[in-house]
Design a protein around this motif. Sequence first.
Motif, PDB file in Angstrom:
ATOM      1  N   ALA A  33       1.148  -5.834  -1.350  1.00 38.38           N
ATOM      2  CA  ALA A  33       1.863  -4.503  -1.879  1.00 38.38           C
ATOM      3  C   ALA A  33       1.604  -3.533  -0.732  1.00 38.38           C
ATOM      4  O   ALA A  33       0.765  -2.594  -0.799  1.00 38.38           O
ATOM      5  CB  ALA A  33       1.178  -3.996  -3.069  1.00 38.38           C
ATOM      6  N   TYR A 117      -4.038  -7.406 -11.370  1.00 37.05           N
ATOM      7  CA  TYR A 117      -4.361  -7.374  -9.995  1.00 37.05           C
ATOM      8  C   TYR A 117      -5.839  -8.163  -9.626  1.00 37.05           C
ATOM      9  O   TYR A 117      -6.721  -7.987 -10.094  1.00 37.05           O
ATOM     10  CB  TYR A 117      -4.273  -5.844  -9.447  1.00 37.05           C
ATOM     11  CG  TYR A 117      -4.680  -5.623  -8.111  1.00 37.05           C
ATOM     12  CD1 TYR A 117      -4.276  -6.286  -7.180  1.00 37.05           C
ATOM     13  CD2 TYR A 117      -5.817  -4.567  -7.748  1.00 37.05           C
ATOM     14  CE1 TYR A 117      -4.413  -5.777  -5.711  1.00 37.05           C
ATOM     15  CE2 TYR A 117      -5.951  -4.376  -6.442  1.00 37.05           C
ATOM     16  CZ  TYR A 117      -5.431  -5.017  -5.322  1.00 37.05           C
ATOM     17  OH  TYR A 117      -5.568  -4.616  -4.223  1.00 37.05           O
ATOM     18  N   ASN A 168      -0.278  -3.327 -13.050  1.00 38.51           N
ATOM     19  CA  ASN A 168       0.178  -4.171 -11.808  1.00 38.51           C
ATOM     20  C   ASN A 168      -0.529  -5.415 -12.057  1.00 38.51           C
ATOM     21  O   ASN A 168      -1.558  -5.696 -12.290  1.00 38.51           O
ATOM     22  CB  ASN A 168      -0.502  -3.706 -10.548  1.00 38.51           C
ATOM     23  CG  ASN A 168      -0.182  -4.669  -9.288  1.00 38.51           C
ATOM     24  OD1 ASN A 168       0.450  -5.646  -9.354  1.00 38.51           O
ATOM     25  ND2 ASN A 168      -1.075  -4.486  -8.260  1.00 38.51           N
ATOM     26  N   GLY A 171       4.444  -3.100 -14.084  1.00 38.39           N
ATOM     27  CA  GLY A 171       5.072  -1.717 -13.861  1.00 38.39           C
ATOM     28  C   GLY A 171       5.271  -1.009 -15.030  1.00 38.39           C
ATOM     29  O   GLY A 171       5.866   0.092 -15.069  1.00 38.39           O
ATOM     30  N   HIS A 199      -0.806   3.394  -8.491  1.00 39.59           N
ATOM     31  CA  HIS A 199       0.703   3.763  -8.357  1.00 39.59           C
ATOM     32  C   HIS A 199       1.131   4.655  -8.937  1.00 39.59           C
ATOM     33  O   HIS A 199       2.410   4.851  -9.324  1.00 39.59           O
ATOM     34  CB  HIS A 199       1.100   2.320  -8.900  1.00 39.59           C
ATOM     35  CG  HIS A 199       0.829   1.113  -7.913  1.00 39.59           C
ATOM     36  ND1 HIS A 199       1.508   0.692  -6.989  1.00 39.59           N
ATOM     37  CD2 HIS A 199      -0.256   0.053  -8.201  1.00 39.59           C
ATOM     38  CE1 HIS A 199       0.924  -0.537  -6.403  1.00 39.59           C
ATOM     39  NE2 HIS A 199       0.165  -0.880  -7.096  1.00 39.59           N
ATOM     40  N   LYS A 232      -0.463   3.462  -1.179  1.00 40.73           N
ATOM     41  CA  LYS A 232       0.679   2.912  -1.726  1.00 40.73           C
ATOM     42  C   LYS A 232       2.016   3.845  -1.438  1.00 40.73           C
ATOM     43  O   LYS A 232       3.080   3.726  -1.247  1.00 40.73           O
ATOM     44  CB  LYS A 232       0.707   2.395  -3.162  1.00 40.73           C
ATOM     45  CG  LYS A 232      -0.478   1.132  -3.541  1.00 40.73           C
ATOM     46  CD  LYS A 232      -0.428   0.024  -2.469  1.00 40.73           C
ATOM     47  CE  LYS A 232      -1.454  -0.696  -2.886  1.00 40.73           C
ATOM     48  NZ  LYS A 232      -1.733  -1.969  -2.040  1.00 40.73           N
ATOM     49  N   THR A 233       1.810   5.038  -2.202  1.00 40.27           N
ATOM     50  CA  THR A 233       2.628   6.007  -2.061  1.00 40.27           C
ATOM     51  C   THR A 233       3.303   6.518  -0.882  1.00 40.27           C
ATOM     52  O   THR A 233       4.486   6.395  -0.793  1.00 40.27           O
ATOM     53  CB  THR A 233       2.067   7.503  -2.815  1.00 40.27           C
ATOM     54  OG1 THR A 233       1.317   7.223  -3.798  1.00 40.27           O
ATOM     55  CG2 THR A 233       3.124   8.506  -3.060  1.00 40.27           C
ATOM     56  N   THR A 317       5.842   1.247  -9.893  1.00 38.41           N
ATOM     57  CA  THR A 317       5.504   0.414  -8.738  1.00 38.41           C
ATOM     58  C   THR A 317       6.814  -0.147  -7.942  1.00 38.41           C
ATOM     59  O   THR A 317       7.847   0.069  -8.505  1.00 38.41           O
ATOM     60  CB  THR A 317       4.627  -0.760  -9.022  1.00 38.41           C
ATOM     61  OG1 THR A 317       5.266  -1.757  -9.910  1.00 38.41           O
ATOM     62  CG2 THR A 317       3.601  -0.377 -10.021  1.00 38.41           C
ATOM     63  N   TYR A 318       6.532  -0.706  -7.061  1.00 37.11           N
ATOM     64  CA  TYR A 318       7.644  -1.385  -6.325  1.00 37.11           C
ATOM     65  C   TYR A 318       7.454  -3.009  -6.428  1.00 37.11           C
ATOM     66  O   TYR A 318       7.816  -3.630  -5.578  1.00 37.11           O
ATOM     67  CB  TYR A 318       7.876  -1.128  -4.941  1.00 37.11           C
ATOM     68  CG  TYR A 318       6.551  -0.897  -3.907  1.00 37.11           C
ATOM     69  CD1 TYR A 318       6.070  -2.226  -3.564  1.00 37.11           C
ATOM     70  CD2 TYR A 318       6.337   0.517  -3.606  1.00 37.11           C
ATOM     71  CE1 TYR A 318       4.878  -1.897  -2.689  1.00 37.11           C
ATOM     72  CE2 TYR A 318       4.984   0.462  -2.885  1.00 37.11           C
ATOM     73  CZ  TYR A 318       4.188  -0.755  -2.677  1.00 37.11           C
ATOM     74  OH  TYR A 318       3.281  -0.473  -1.532  1.00 37.11           O
ATOM     75  N   ASN A 358       7.677  -7.947  -3.987  1.00 35.67           N
ATOM     76  CA  ASN A 358       7.620  -6.590  -3.553  1.00 35.67           C
ATOM     77  C   ASN A 358       9.036  -6.307  -2.981  1.00 35.67           C
ATOM     78  O   ASN A 358       9.459  -6.756  -1.748  1.00 35.67           O
ATOM     79  CB  ASN A 358       6.488  -6.595  -2.648  1.00 35.67           C
ATOM     80  CG  ASN A 358       6.456  -5.359  -1.629  1.00 35.67           C
ATOM     81  OD1 ASN A 358       7.212  -4.393  -1.906  1.00 35.67           O
ATOM     82  ND2 ASN A 358       5.328  -5.081  -0.946  1.00 35.67           N
TER      83      ASN A 358
END
Length: 384
Positions: A33, A117, A168, A171, A199, A232-233, A317-318, A358
């Motif tokens: 990620a 996760y 995670n 999402g 996230h 992450k952002t 999230t992505y 991802n």
Amino acid sequence: MASNFDLYVERRHTDSDKWHKYEGKEIIPLWVADSDFISPPAVIDALQKRVAHGVFGYGYPSPELSDVFIQRMQQLYQWEVKPEWLVFLPGLVCGLNLSVRALTTPEQGTIAPHPIYPPFMKSARLANRNQVSAPIKLQGKRWVLDLEATEQQLSGNEKLLMLCNPHNPGGTIYRRSELLDQLDFAQRHNLIVCSDEIHCDLLLEEGLEHIPFASLSEDASQRSITLMAPSKTFNIAGLGASIAVIPNANLRNRFIEARMGIVPNVDILAYVAATAAYKDGEQWLADQLDYLRGNRDLVMEKINTIPGLKLMPVEATYLAWIDASELPVSNPHAFFEEAGVGLSPGSDFGNPSFVRLNFACHRELLTQALERMANAVANLPTTA
């Protein structure tokens, strides 16, 4: 300066863990990620200025970083955070491990969602703590925590409830009523709560809001550790700057004591990047979210047209949590890797029938990966 998320950035033959895994192979890496996007211009400018100074001694978190983070919490969540509550860490995973080691004894257990996760599970195993798996169930089209099923597994020795919001994989953005149910669960079983909220800025479903667990009430605040990060952002995960928000002085002191001599301080460049991201990265973030929504919609559309695959709506999230249980293969991860797409194996999260994709990447690359997946499934032999 406008950001171009359609710009392809060559990451092969660099120090990218994501791309190095498949170096020399025709496999598109859509696993770990981090994103393939260039970080905000403000972050790059701030780092260049700091590097130009030329001296890189030991650093400390500047009051400016504390101030911008506190202002952000107030602006986004109406959550009043005090400077002394903040503990800066060189990554979020060490916060999970410190929470387990500092806040439980060897005789006490932890509770964590499942699937989850991987470091959630590893943190208990590495500390030799028992862990109850709290099942994540499909409710409507959302993956949510099944507290009723969790309750039936408790021995009474559990001390730490580990949460993940947004979740995670999957999402899910937990609603206030769901968080209040989690708080009630923690109160009834006298649990400390560690909430991974890394996230929280990556909300894709417009109209939904992130609610920090600790902001629910004074009781929630006093029994919790909240883990957040700009990593992450703003795609600065490799720099390593995370924040533990710990209002309760006793919990905070135990957490700090557990890290002494083991977990290092944050790198000075990470402090610079985090401050610049929080101060001047909002427009970049808004543009990234628009792009990610387009990628999310593309993944939803394509995956759900491939026989044997299902994907529920990704609220945040992505990361797409893809159900491959109806695909006639024994190992979905290996199958798609053979087809030229490197995904995260669901077994790492606790369910080998899933894969995690991802989609924080150049859309043309994502389209190519989805086509490879569709072609691989289409070419599976059919049974009479």
